[in-house]
Enzyme design. Structure first.
Site, PDB file in Angstrom:
ATOM      1  N   ASP A 236       0.853  -1.199   0.000  1.00 56.17           N
ATOM      2  CA  ASP A 236       0.000   0.000   0.000  1.00 56.17           C
ATOM      3  C   ASP A 236       0.885   1.245   0.000  1.00 56.17           C
ATOM      4  O   ASP A 236       2.111   1.153   0.103  1.00 56.17           O
ATOM      5  CB  ASP A 236      -0.901  -0.040   1.248  1.00 56.17           C
ATOM      6  CG  ASP A 236      -2.253   0.614   1.000  1.00 56.17           C
ATOM      7  OD1 ASP A 236      -2.388   1.311  -0.019  1.00 56.17           O
ATOM      8  OD2 ASP A 236      -3.149   0.443   1.837  1.00 56.17           O
ATOM      9  N   HIS A 374      -9.991  -1.721  -7.510  1.00 56.24           N
ATOM     10  CA  HIS A 374      -9.964  -0.703  -6.452  1.00 56.24           C
ATOM     11  C   HIS A 374      -9.177   0.541  -6.874  1.00 56.24           C
ATOM     12  O   HIS A 374      -9.645   1.666  -6.677  1.00 56.24           O
ATOM     13  CB  HIS A 374      -9.368  -1.330  -5.187  1.00 56.24           C
ATOM     14  CG  HIS A 374      -9.177  -0.379  -4.057  1.00 56.24           C
ATOM     15  ND1 HIS A 374     -10.211   0.367  -3.522  1.00 56.24           N
ATOM     16  CD2 HIS A 374      -8.064  -0.034  -3.352  1.00 56.24           C
ATOM     17  CE1 HIS A 374      -9.742   1.111  -2.529  1.00 56.24           C
ATOM     18  NE2 HIS A 374      -8.446   0.891  -2.417  1.00 56.24           N
TER      19      HIS A 374
HETATM   20 FE1  N7H Z   1      -7.251   1.784  -0.975  1.00 53.97          FE
HETATM   21  N1  N7H Z   1      -6.031  -2.860  -0.693  1.00 53.97           N
HETATM   22  O1  N7H Z   1      -5.208  -3.536  -0.182  1.00 53.97           O
HETATM   23  O2  N7H Z   1      -6.833  -3.346  -1.478  1.00 53.97           O
HETATM   24  N2  N7H Z   1      -5.696   0.694  -1.710  1.00 53.97           N
HETATM   25  N3  N7H Z   1      -7.667   0.306   0.358  1.00 53.97           N
HETATM   26  N4  N7H Z   1      -8.722   2.932  -0.150  1.00 53.97           N
HETATM   27  N5  N7H Z   1      -6.789   3.301  -2.232  1.00 53.97           N
HETATM   28  C1  N7H Z   1      -4.792   1.131  -2.650  1.00 53.97           C
HETATM   29  O3  N7H Z   1      -1.706   2.586  -4.988  1.00 53.97           O
HETATM   30  C2  N7H Z   1      -7.110  -0.958   0.405  1.00 53.97           C
HETATM   31  C3  N7H Z   1      -9.526   2.607   0.897  1.00 53.97           C
HETATM   32  C4  N7H Z   1      -7.468   4.502  -2.347  1.00 53.97           C
HETATM   33  O4  N7H Z   1      -3.782   6.504  -7.026  1.00 53.97           O
HETATM   34  C5  N7H Z   1      -3.834   0.100  -2.906  1.00 53.97           C
HETATM   35  O5  N7H Z   1      -0.967   3.108  -3.011  1.00 53.97           O
HETATM   36  C6  N7H Z   1      -7.725  -1.689   1.487  1.00 53.97           C
HETATM   37  C7  N7H Z   1     -10.529   3.622   1.111  1.00 53.97           C
HETATM   38  C8  N7H Z   1      -6.802   5.349  -3.310  1.00 53.97           C
HETATM   39  O6  N7H Z   1      -3.902   4.660  -8.192  1.00 53.97           O
HETATM   40  C9  N7H Z   1      -4.160  -0.960  -2.115  1.00 53.97           C
HETATM   41  C10 N7H Z   1      -8.636  -0.849   2.074  1.00 53.97           C
HETATM   42  C11 N7H Z   1     -10.298   4.583   0.144  1.00 53.97           C
HETATM   43  C12 N7H Z   1      -5.727   4.613  -3.780  1.00 53.97           C
HETATM   44  C13 N7H Z   1      -5.357  -0.601  -1.371  1.00 53.97           C
HETATM   45  C14 N7H Z   1      -8.592   0.395   1.363  1.00 53.97           C
HETATM   46  C15 N7H Z   1      -9.156   4.147  -0.625  1.00 53.97           C
HETATM   47  C16 N7H Z   1      -5.738   3.338  -3.090  1.00 53.97           C
HETATM   48  C17 N7H Z   1      -2.681   0.139  -3.912  1.00 53.97           C
HETATM   49  C18 N7H Z   1      -9.553  -1.073   3.233  1.00 53.97           C
HETATM   50  C19 N7H Z   1     -11.043   5.856  -0.118  1.00 53.97           C
HETATM   51  C20 N7H Z   1      -4.699   5.072  -4.811  1.00 53.97           C
HETATM   52  C21 N7H Z   1      -1.497   0.879  -3.378  1.00 53.97           C
HETATM   53  C22 N7H Z   1      -9.387  -2.014   4.132  1.00 53.97           C
HETATM   54  C23 N7H Z   1     -12.333   6.008   0.065  1.00 53.97           C
HETATM   55  C24 N7H Z   1      -5.196   4.809  -6.226  1.00 53.97           C
HETATM   56  C25 N7H Z   1      -1.382   2.290  -3.840  1.00 53.97           C
HETATM   57  C26 N7H Z   1      -4.208   5.361  -7.237  1.00 53.97           C
HETATM   58  C27 N7H Z   1      -4.803   2.346  -3.291  1.00 53.97           C
HETATM   59  C28 N7H Z   1      -6.127  -1.430  -0.517  1.00 53.97           C
HETATM   60  C29 N7H Z   1      -9.386   1.461   1.667  1.00 53.97           C
HETATM   61  C30 N7H Z   1      -8.606   4.864  -1.662  1.00 53.97           C
HETATM   62  C31 N7H Z   1      -3.358  -2.255  -2.072  1.00 53.97           C
HETATM   63  C32 N7H Z   1      -7.468  -3.118   1.903  1.00 53.97           C
HETATM   64  C33 N7H Z   1     -11.605   3.600   2.194  1.00 53.97           C
HETATM   65  C34 N7H Z   1      -7.198   6.762  -3.709  1.00 53.97           C
END
Ligand code: N7H
Length: 510
Positions: A236, A374
Site C-alpha cells: 500500500d 480498487h
Molecule cells: Fe485503498 N487494498 O489492499 O486493497 N488501496 N484500500 N482505499 N486506495 C490502494 O496505490 C485498500 C480505501 C485509495 O492513485 C492500494 O498506493 C484496502 C478507502 C486510493 O492509483 C491498495 C482498504 C479509500 C488509492 C489498497 C482500502 C481508498 C488506493 C494500492 C480497506 C477511499 C490510490 C497501493 C481495508 C475512500 C489509487 C497504492 C491510485 C490504493 C487497498 C481502503 C482509496 C493495495 C485493503 C476507504 C485513492
C-alpha cells in the site's frame, strides 16, 4: 524507566523552549527552530521505508519546495503529508470533560509535543514518540469555537454520514463511534510499544481528568517483509499524490496536486474559511475490518481459468485484478498476467501508467485492468477523458494495519476469529471532494466509470446488499462475479480537523 526519563526530559526541554521563546506559535510565521535543533534522541526511524513507496523528501529539499509557495512545514502537523509510513501508531480517542483545564494543558503540555512535518523528515530530529492531535466538530464546539470550518460533512460528523458511505446501518460500528461523543484523537507514533505507552501515561497524568479516554486502537506495520503491505497482502501507499510545496521530486505517474487540495486555506482550496484554519487538514478516520481468510478462500474458489495458468496463479490473478495491483505493488495495467516484483519495487515505474494503450479501446477494454479494480475506481486516470487528469478528488492516505497476523487455525478454517484490518486515515482540504466522494460517488457506484461495471470489490458497499462485479475475468469481460461477502467491513469512525500548530496556540488553547 529510561524511556520514561527520556520522555520527561523531552517534555522539560520543550517546556523550557516554549517558556524561553515566549510564545513561539503566536503567528502564522511560526518557527520550530527550537524543535528542529534538538539533540538527536533516537538512532532508528519512527517510519518504515519500503522501496516501492516514493521516498520522503529530505528536510533541505522539502524546505526549498515549501519556500517556492510560502509554506511553513514546521507549522503543519507531521502526519498530514507523510503518508503510510509509521512503524507503530496508537489512535487515542477522547472526550473533553473540562474545557478550561484542557485548553490550558493544550498550550502548556500538548503543543510542545506536537510533532511537525519538518521534524519527521530526519531521524535526528524525530522525537521519541511523535504526537499529533485533531478535533471533531463537537470537540471544537466543546472548546468554544463557533466558527464554521466550511465543510458540512465534517460538521455533521461521520455517524450522520454513514448511509452516504454505504454502511449497512451501524450494527457493525464500534459503539464509541456511534453518535458524536468523540471530541478528539491523539495519534502517537513510535518504533516500540514501550515508548508509545510511556508517552501516553505521561500525557495522561498531565491532563488528569480534563479529558476521558473513550476508545483506543493500536496499529502496527506488518512484520518483516510484509511491512508496508496491508492485511490482504498487497503493498500500500504507492500512489499518494505529490503535494506542491512538499514533494521535491514527484515520481513518474504520481499525481501532482495543489497545496490546497490537502491543506486548508492554501492555493487550490476555494472554500471561504476562518483565517486560523490555514495549513490545517481534515482527517478522516475509519476502522475497516478485513476478512482475510474469507477473502483468500474466495480467491481460491473463483480462480481465473486461463491457458498457461495454474490454479494458484489464477487465484493470484483474480486478487490482483480486484485491487489493480499485485501483492508486490506492480500494477496489472503493466503486468497483466503475472506479478513482476522488480516492477513493483521500482517507484520510477510502478505508478507510471494511465489505463490507456494504443492497441486497445479505452472505453471497453479490460484485458489489462478491470474498470472495477480498487485503484481504477479510486483514481480513474485516463478513464475520465480529461487531459490533464482531474485531480480534485485526491487524498493523502496515512493509514496503518491493526490486529494480528492470520493464525494457522484461521487460515485452516477460512474464518476470521480475531479482528484485523486497516486503521484508514485520509487527509484532504474538503471531505465531500476527498474521502466521501471516492467512497460514495466512485467506489459504491456500480455505474462508474461505465454502466454495469459493479462496485469496487474491495471497499464498495451497498448497505449490505449483494455486490455484483463485472470485468474481473480477462477472458470474458461481460461475465459477472457475485461477491459472497463484504471482505471489508466498516466499524465506523469520525471526521476530524488537524489544525496547524499556530492555530492550536492562537485559537484552540485560549
Ligand atoms: Fe485503498 N487494498 O489492499 O486493497 N488501496 N484500500 N482505499 N486506495 C490502494 O496505490 C485498500 C480505501 C485509495 O492513485 C492500494 O498506493 C484496502 C478507502 C486510493 O492509483 C491498495 C482498504 C479509500 C488509492 C489498497 C482500502 C481508498 C488506493 C494500492 C480497506 C477511499 C490510490 C497501493 C481495508 C475512500 C489509487 C497504492 C491510485 C490504493 C487497498 C481502503 C482509496 C493495495 C485493503 C476507504 C485513492
Amino acid at each position: 524507566m529510561k524511556l520514561c526519563a527520556n520522555f520527561i526530559s523531552t517534555v522539560v526541554f520543550f517546556a523550557s523552549v516554549s517558556s524561553t521563546l515566549g510564545s513561539p506559535y503566536d503567528s502564522a510565521s511560526t518557527s520550530s527552530s527550537g524543535r528542529d535543533a534538538v539533540e538527536p534522541r533516537r538512532a532508528s526511524s519512527i517510519l518504515i521505508n519500503p522501496a516501492a513507496q516514493p521516498d520522503l523528501p529530505t528536510v533541505q529539499a522539502a524546505t526549498a519546495a515549501a519556500s517556492t509557495v510560502g509554506l511553513n512545514l514546521s507549522d503543519i502537523q507531521g502526519d498530514v503529508l507523510i503518508g503510510m509510513k509509521k512503524k507503530l501508531e496508537l489512535f487515542y480517542f477522547f472526550s473533553i470533560q473540562n474545557a478550561t483545564a484542557f485548553k490550558s494543558k493544550l498550550k502548556s503540555d500538548i503543543l510542545p509535543l506536537v510533532t511537525t512535518t519538518t521534524q519527521l523528515l530526519a531521524v535526528s530530529t524525530q522525537p521519541i514518540t511523535a504526537v499529533n492531535i485533531a478535533f471533531s466538530q463537537t470537540g471544537l464546539t466543546a472548546l468554544g469555537i463557533t466558527d464554521s470550518l466550511g465543510d458540512s460533512v465534517f460538521s455533521g460528523g461521520q455517524f450522520k454520514d454513514l448511509t452516504n458511505l454505504g454502511d449497512p446501518g451501524s450494527t457493525n460500528w464500534v459503539p464509541q463511534f456511534k453518535g458524536t461523543g468523540i471530541h478528539g484523537v491523539f495519534l502517537f507514533a513510535s518504533d516500540t510499544q514501550d515508548k508509545i505507552n510511556n508517552t501516553v501515561s505521561s500525557l495522561q497524568s498531565a491532563l488528569g481528568s480534563s479529558i476521558k479516554n473513550v476508545y483506543s486502537l493500536q496499529a502496527a506495520a506488518r512484520p518483516g517483509a510484509e511491512a508496508g503491505h496491508e492485511h490482504f497482502g498487497y503493498l500500500d501507499g504507492i500512489s499518494n499524490p505529490a503535494v506542491t510545496g512538499f514533494t521535491a521530486n514527484p515520481m513518474p505517474g504520481q499525481a501532482i496536486v495543489a497545496t490546497g487540495t490537502i491543506l486548508v486555506n492554501e492555493t487550490g482550496d476555494s472554500v471561504k474559511r476562518p483565517a486560523w484554519t490555514k495549513d490545517g487538514s481534515f482527517l478522516v478516520f475509519r476502522q475497516l475490518k478485513q476478512l482475510v481468510p474469507e477473502f483468500n478462500k474466495f480467491l481460491t474458489d473463483h480462480a481465473i481459468v486461463e491457458k498457461g495458468l495454474t490454479a494458484q496463479q489464477g487465484s493470484d490473478l483474480l486478487g490482483a485484478r480486484m485491487i489493480g495491483r499485485w501483492k508486490s505493488g506492480a500494477p496489472v495495467d503493466l503486468a497483466p498476467l503475472f506479478d513482476d516484483p522488480a516492477l513493483g519495487a521500482n517507484p520510477l515505474k510502478n505508478n507510471n501508467f494511465t489505463f490507456q494503450h494504443p492497441d486497445a479501446i479505452l472505453a471497453t477494454n479490460q484485458t489489462r485492468c478491470p474498470f472495477s479494480a480498487h485503484i481504477r475506481k479510486t483514481r480513474p486516470r485516463a478513464d475520465l477523458g480529461i487531459i490533464p487528469e482531474d485531480l480534485a478528488n485526491q487524498i493523502i492516505r496515512a493509514g496503518i494495519p491493526y490486529g494480528p497476523e492470520v493464525s494457522a487455525a484461521e487460515a485452516a478454517s477460512n474464518t476470521t476469529s480475531t479482528e484485523r484490518g486497516l486503521a484508514f486515515v485520509a487527509y484532504q482540504s474538503n471531505i465531500g471532494k476527498g474521502f466521501q466522494f471516492l467512497q460514495k460517488t466512485w467506489a459504491d457506484n456500480a455505474g462508474f466509470v461505465h454502466p454495469e461495471v459493479g462496485v469496487d470489490p474491495i471497499i464498495g458497499a451497498l448497505a449490505g446488499a449483494q455486490r455484483v462485479v463485472s470485468g474481473l475475468d480477462p477472458t470474458n469481460s461481460t461475465k459477472t462475479l457475485t461477491l459472497t461477502t463484504d471482505f471489508v467491513v466498516s466499524r465506523g469512525g469520525e471526521y476530524f480537523f488537524s489544525p496547524s500548530l499556530s492555530a492550536i496556540a492562537s485559537k484552540l488553547s485560549v
